[in-house]
Scaffold this active site. Structure first.
Site, PDB file in Angstrom:
ATOM      1  N   CYS A   2       0.828  -1.211   0.000  1.00  0.00           N
ATOM      2  CA  CYS A   2       0.000   0.000   0.000  1.00  0.00           C
ATOM      3  C   CYS A   2       0.864   1.264   0.000  1.00  0.00           C
ATOM      4  O   CYS A   2       2.006   1.247   0.426  1.00  0.00           O
ATOM      5  CB  CYS A   2      -0.891   0.024   1.230  1.00  0.00           C
ATOM      6  SG  CYS A   2      -1.807  -1.486   1.436  1.00  0.00           S
ATOM      7  N   ARG A  27       2.220   1.057  -5.911  1.00  0.00           N
ATOM      8  CA  ARG A  27       2.259   0.270  -4.680  1.00  0.00           C
ATOM      9  C   ARG A  27       0.973  -0.508  -4.441  1.00  0.00           C
ATOM     10  O   ARG A  27       0.909  -1.353  -3.558  1.00  0.00           O
ATOM     11  CB  ARG A  27       2.523   1.183  -3.474  1.00  0.00           C
ATOM     12  CG  ARG A  27       3.827   1.925  -3.539  1.00  0.00           C
ATOM     13  CD  ARG A  27       4.033   2.748  -2.302  1.00  0.00           C
ATOM     14  NE  ARG A  27       4.195   1.903  -1.132  1.00  0.00           N
ATOM     15  CZ  ARG A  27       5.339   1.371  -0.752  1.00  0.00           C
ATOM     16  NH1 ARG A  27       6.432   1.607  -1.438  1.00  0.00           N
ATOM     17  NH2 ARG A  27       5.410   0.612   0.310  1.00  0.00           N
ATOM     18  N   TRP A  75      -3.167  -2.157  -1.709  1.00  0.00           N
ATOM     19  CA  TRP A  75      -2.920  -3.465  -2.332  1.00  0.00           C
ATOM     20  C   TRP A  75      -3.446  -4.469  -1.321  1.00  0.00           C
ATOM     21  O   TRP A  75      -2.830  -4.720  -0.292  1.00  0.00           O
ATOM     22  CB  TRP A  75      -1.427  -3.635  -2.582  1.00  0.00           C
ATOM     23  CG  TRP A  75      -1.122  -4.780  -3.483  1.00  0.00           C
ATOM     24  CD1 TRP A  75      -1.198  -4.800  -4.842  1.00  0.00           C
ATOM     25  CD2 TRP A  75      -0.693  -6.074  -3.095  1.00  0.00           C
ATOM     26  NE1 TRP A  75      -0.841  -6.035  -5.316  1.00  0.00           N
ATOM     27  CE2 TRP A  75      -0.533  -6.825  -4.269  1.00  0.00           C
ATOM     28  CE3 TRP A  75      -0.437  -6.689  -1.866  1.00  0.00           C
ATOM     29  CZ2 TRP A  75      -0.119  -8.161  -4.266  1.00  0.00           C
ATOM     30  CZ3 TRP A  75      -0.034  -8.001  -1.859  1.00  0.00           C
ATOM     31  CH2 TRP A  75       0.130  -8.719  -3.046  1.00  0.00           C
ATOM     32  N   ASN A 101      -0.381   0.258   6.230  1.00  0.00           N
ATOM     33  CA  ASN A 101       0.328  -0.599   5.284  1.00  0.00           C
ATOM     34  C   ASN A 101       0.959  -1.717   6.104  1.00  0.00           C
ATOM     35  O   ASN A 101       1.588  -1.446   7.115  1.00  0.00           O
ATOM     36  CB  ASN A 101       1.418   0.217   4.577  1.00  0.00           C
ATOM     37  CG  ASN A 101       2.302  -0.630   3.689  1.00  0.00           C
ATOM     38  OD1 ASN A 101       1.888  -1.690   3.216  1.00  0.00           O
ATOM     39  ND2 ASN A 101       3.513  -0.171   3.454  1.00  0.00           N
ATOM     40  N   GLY A 102       0.776  -2.965   5.680  1.00  0.00           N
ATOM     41  CA  GLY A 102       1.356  -4.088   6.423  1.00  0.00           C
ATOM     42  C   GLY A 102       0.290  -5.080   6.818  1.00  0.00           C
ATOM     43  O   GLY A 102      -0.819  -5.075   6.260  1.00  0.00           O
ATOM     44  N   GLU A 484      15.207 -20.024 -16.700  1.00  0.00           N
ATOM     45  CA  GLU A 484      14.684 -18.703 -16.361  1.00  0.00           C
ATOM     46  C   GLU A 484      15.671 -17.605 -16.763  1.00  0.00           C
ATOM     47  O   GLU A 484      15.268 -16.547 -17.264  1.00  0.00           O
ATOM     48  CB  GLU A 484      14.364 -18.644 -14.853  1.00  0.00           C
ATOM     49  CG  GLU A 484      13.885 -17.311 -14.332  1.00  0.00           C
ATOM     50  CD  GLU A 484      12.583 -16.809 -14.952  1.00  0.00           C
ATOM     51  OE1 GLU A 484      11.923 -17.548 -15.702  1.00  0.00           O
ATOM     52  OE2 GLU A 484      12.240 -15.641 -14.691  1.00  0.00           O
ATOM     53  N   LYS A 488      14.654 -14.561 -19.361  1.00  0.00           N
ATOM     54  CA  LYS A 488      14.797 -13.126 -19.073  1.00  0.00           C
ATOM     55  C   LYS A 488      15.519 -12.435 -20.222  1.00  0.00           C
ATOM     56  O   LYS A 488      15.145 -11.359 -20.657  1.00  0.00           O
ATOM     57  CB  LYS A 488      15.575 -12.890 -17.761  1.00  0.00           C
ATOM     58  CG  LYS A 488      14.868 -13.266 -16.482  1.00  0.00           C
ATOM     59  CD  LYS A 488      13.741 -12.347 -16.084  1.00  0.00           C
ATOM     60  CE  LYS A 488      12.437 -12.739 -16.631  1.00  0.00           C
ATOM     61  NZ  LYS A 488      11.508 -13.554 -15.987  1.00  0.00           N
ATOM     62  N   GLU A 491      13.324 -12.204 -23.389  1.00  0.00           N
ATOM     63  CA  GLU A 491      12.207 -11.270 -23.250  1.00  0.00           C
ATOM     64  C   GLU A 491      12.583  -9.818 -23.438  1.00  0.00           C
ATOM     65  O   GLU A 491      11.871  -9.080 -24.096  1.00  0.00           O
ATOM     66  CB  GLU A 491      11.646 -11.361 -21.818  1.00  0.00           C
ATOM     67  CG  GLU A 491      10.733 -12.462 -21.536  1.00  0.00           C
ATOM     68  CD  GLU A 491      10.222 -12.329 -20.118  1.00  0.00           C
ATOM     69  OE1 GLU A 491      11.006 -12.556 -19.176  1.00  0.00           O
ATOM     70  OE2 GLU A 491       9.049 -11.999 -19.947  1.00  0.00           O
ATOM     71  N   HIS A 507      24.300 -34.626 -25.483  1.00  0.00           N
ATOM     72  CA  HIS A 507      23.288 -35.294 -26.314  1.00  0.00           C
ATOM     73  C   HIS A 507      22.822 -34.385 -27.443  1.00  0.00           C
ATOM     74  O   HIS A 507      21.781 -34.639 -28.036  1.00  0.00           O
ATOM     75  CB  HIS A 507      22.120 -35.751 -25.435  1.00  0.00           C
ATOM     76  CG  HIS A 507      22.560 -36.705 -24.370  1.00  0.00           C
ATOM     77  ND1 HIS A 507      22.806 -38.037 -24.622  1.00  0.00           N
ATOM     78  CD2 HIS A 507      22.869 -36.514 -23.068  1.00  0.00           C
ATOM     79  CE1 HIS A 507      23.225 -38.620 -23.510  1.00  0.00           C
ATOM     80  NE2 HIS A 507      23.268 -37.715 -22.546  1.00  0.00           N
ATOM     81  N   LYS A 609       1.897  -7.880 -19.660  1.00  0.00           N
ATOM     82  CA  LYS A 609       2.135  -8.356 -18.305  1.00  0.00           C
ATOM     83  C   LYS A 609       1.204  -9.508 -17.940  1.00  0.00           C
ATOM     84  O   LYS A 609       1.582 -10.437 -17.266  1.00  0.00           O
ATOM     85  CB  LYS A 609       1.959  -7.192 -17.323  1.00  0.00           C
ATOM     86  CG  LYS A 609       2.279  -7.538 -15.879  1.00  0.00           C
ATOM     87  CD  LYS A 609       3.768  -7.682 -15.669  1.00  0.00           C
ATOM     88  CE  LYS A 609       4.122  -8.184 -14.282  1.00  0.00           C
ATOM     89  NZ  LYS A 609       5.397  -8.908 -14.267  1.00  0.00           N
TER      90      LYS A 609
END
Ligand code: F6R
Length: 614
Positions: A2, A27, A75, A101-102, A484, A488, A491, A507, A609
């Site tokens: 938040c 946020r 959030w 917030n929290g 991964e 990255k 992308e 192989h 996204k």
């Protein structure tokens, strides 16, 4: 998470607060709200959805002139993203408003006590508890600063709180524990906020607050006390960037910022889920224990980066639970008539909670009556809503299209699930779970150490401007890390990049190796079976064919160093936790390379996204 702001001064509070919230919307954007004091009365306006909804509401129903107020952009964690759950929350007598917030971890107990005293709650949030506790303390004759100090001593968890009292003109009080809060010091006006971005256009003078501190601001004064009432030393500083950078909190790209947020995101994902005795508590697991005990197979379904997190989780889950675990790309899962039944636990992983393929896989699994657990970063999204249970990753909003903190928090959430299954099925003794959880809790600090040493990676990336192809190799959990790392790079740097299981090189893929080809190798910690030596052999094989080796290995690994053209040292961690630190230099390499090529790091071509079509 938040975004919070408080303002006292001569200018119109609502406008200052709304401008501040706009710059903190990254946020959280589930809801937003403002409370101001006007003529001794508290006036509140709040709305679910993005800040534009609140702006429209304020356009239609303006708040009165005021020079003192608080604002919040949310959030959601506890309680869905609705108007009533939006902050600020008020005490029952309407005297005090608070934004938070929290997570107040002991809010259930506090709420029960307040309800027993006759308090009627309006929302499902943990935050409203604080408003009522403050209201009760003020009604007993305490001033806002003392009330805040006393209330904070009742709270467990992480929080930033900012409160305004209708009977305390020109005064705002805030508190912090494990959550951000900074004071903006203006000329005849002062600010409190989660992020300096929200007041940077008014002042670049700030005061950093310490742990467990309470601060009171008036237009001319800032006073800081500890929770137990002692004067606290303050740390003033000058912000060395300006408004133009504010939207990204000082970072030039959201992705770079999100890479650096990983220690906090990891810590937040663990927060509130570990009892003091090391026992795991997954309150969100709404699948009963008997059902969990009857599970004879786990199927993890996800896409892209989330799929890679699932591949890593498989190693840990099978090791800890001895339950067979398959990992499947969501877009393949439902078209191959998978064998799923009521004793299969289907685990879906999705940062956005909206990925269409993953959602379809859930529907398919549920048609077969399989229980579904979602691991998700977006509160109230479709995927958690359609699942039987959800474990949220508390990574905060991820804005860069290339997932970074989403990935590492997904691994952590999967690990929590694996350990929880082992605990609930009696497959591990309590002290074994506690020891693993203790080691997991050390990961955020180990991530910080990796982040502190990234200059070397930036330099490496700058030297690769003409590279056309990069390979990544690893074994065991290092193999999905290689996948991964390659994703990255594809992308955001638009390079040909491939990840391989190091043992597969001979192989076929080794034919790709030619002089100068950069190959990243993820070397497992030393002393684990023969894995370490096997990867070192693979590094030697590619180096013998002219590859340029960039070796990620734990500190003090002299053998790895011998075969590295470039050595990236990692902190010493258990093998299963190595992906959480090893991925960071690879993310950063991709980010730096894309930036050095002048590409849009946050919005790479052809991507979005959240992939809501199949
Ligand atoms: C890669 C990336 C994507 C997502 C994938 C799944 O950096 O972000 O591969 O991981 O589209 O998205 P979620 O996790 O939202 O289901």
């Amino acid at each position: 998470m938040c975004g919070i702001i408080g303002y006292v001064g001569p200018r119109p509070a609502v406008q200052i607060i709304m401008d501040g919230l706009r710059r903190m919307e990254y946020r959280g954007y589930d809801s937003a709200g403002v409370a101001v004091v006007s003529q001794g009365q508290l006036v509140v306006s709040k709305k679910a959805g993005k800040l534009t909804n609140l702006a429209a509401e304020l356009g239609a129903h303006p708040l009165p002139d005021s020079h003192q107020g608080v604002g919040h952009t949310r959030w959601a964690t506890h309680g869905g993203p609705t108007d009533v759950n939006a902050h600020p929350h008020c005490s029952a007598d309407g005297r005090v408003a608070v934004v938070h917030n929290g997570i107040i971890e002991n809010f259930t107990v506090l709420r029960r006590d307040l309800e027993a005293d006759g308090v009627v709650f309006q929302s499902q949030t943990d935050s409203e508890t604080v408003a009522h506790l403050l209201g009760r303390a003020l009604a007993s004759g305490l001033d806002l600063m003392t009330a805040m100090r006393q209330v904070c001593q009742l709270l467990e968890g992480a929080f930033t709180l900012v409160a305004v009292d209708a009977q305390a003109p020109g005064r705002i009080v805030a508190a912090r524990r494990d959550s951000p809060l900074v004071v903006g010091v203006g000329q005849g006006e002062n600010f409190l906020a989660s992020d300096v971005a929200s007041f940077i256009e008014h002042t670049r003078d700030a005061i950093e607050l310490g742990q467990d501190q309470v601060v009171e601001i008036t237009p001319d004064q800032v006073r800081v006390l500890t929770f137990d009432g002692r004067e606290a030393p303050t740390k003033p500083y000058r912000i060395d960037w300006d408004l133009s950078a504010a939207e990204k909190a000082g970072y030039d790209w959201f992705m770079r910022k999100e890479i650096y947020e990983q220690p906090q995101a990891a810590a937040d994902t663990l927060l509130g889920r570990i009892d003091p005795d090391g026992r795991l508590r997954l309150d969100e697991m709404r699948i009963d224990r008997a059902r969990l005990r009857s599970v004879d197979k786990i199927v993890i379904v996800a896409c892209g980066t989330a799929y890679h997190a699932g591949l890593i989780a498989k190693y840990a889950i099978e090791h800890w639970t001895r339950i067979p675990c398959e990992v499947e790309i969501a877009s393949e899962f439902r078209y191959r008539d998978p064998i799923v039944n009521p004793s299969t636990l289907v685990v879906t992983i999705s940062q956005s909670g909206e990925t269409a393929d993953t959602l379809m896989a859930i529907r398919h699994a549920r048609e077969q009556h399989a229980p579904v657990v979602a691991i998700c970063n977006t509160n109230g999204a479709t995927i958690p809503r359609e699942s039987d249970a959800v474990i949220y990753t508390h990574a905060g909003p991820e804005i860069g299209v290339a997932s970074t903190k989403g990935f590492t928090t997904q691994i952590i959430a999967c690990y929590l699930l694996g350990l929880y299954l082992a605990q609930e099925r009696g497959l591990k003794f309590g002290d074994e779970v506690a020891e693993l959880v203790r080691q997991l809790a050390e990961v955020p600090d180990q991530m910080r150490r990796v982040l502190a040493g990234l200059d070397q990676v930036a330099e490496l990336a700058r030297g690769q401007a003409d590279t056309r192809s990069v390979l990544f190799i690893g074994r065991h959990v290092g193999y999905p890390v290689a996948l991964e790392g390659a994703l990255k790079l594809k992308e955001i740097s638009y390079l040909h990049a491939e990840g391989f299981a190091a043992g597969e090189l001979k192989h076929g893929p080794i034919a790709l190796v030619e002089p100068g080809l950069p190959i990243f190798a993820v070397v497992p910690p030393q002393g684990r079976d023969s894995l370490h030596d096997k990867v070192i052999s693979n590094v030697q094989e590619v180096r013998a064919r002219g590859a340029w080796t960039i070796v990620l290995a734990e500190e003090g690994d002299l053998e790895a160093g011998r075969w590295a053209d470039c050595l990236i040292e990692l902190p010493v961690v258990p093998t299963l936790f190595q992906p959480l630190v090893a991925i960071i230099p690879l993310q950063f390499f991709a980010c730096e390379l894309a930036a050095s090529k002048g590409y849009d790091v946050d919005q790479p071509r052809n991507l979005a996204k959240s992939v809501t079509v199949e």
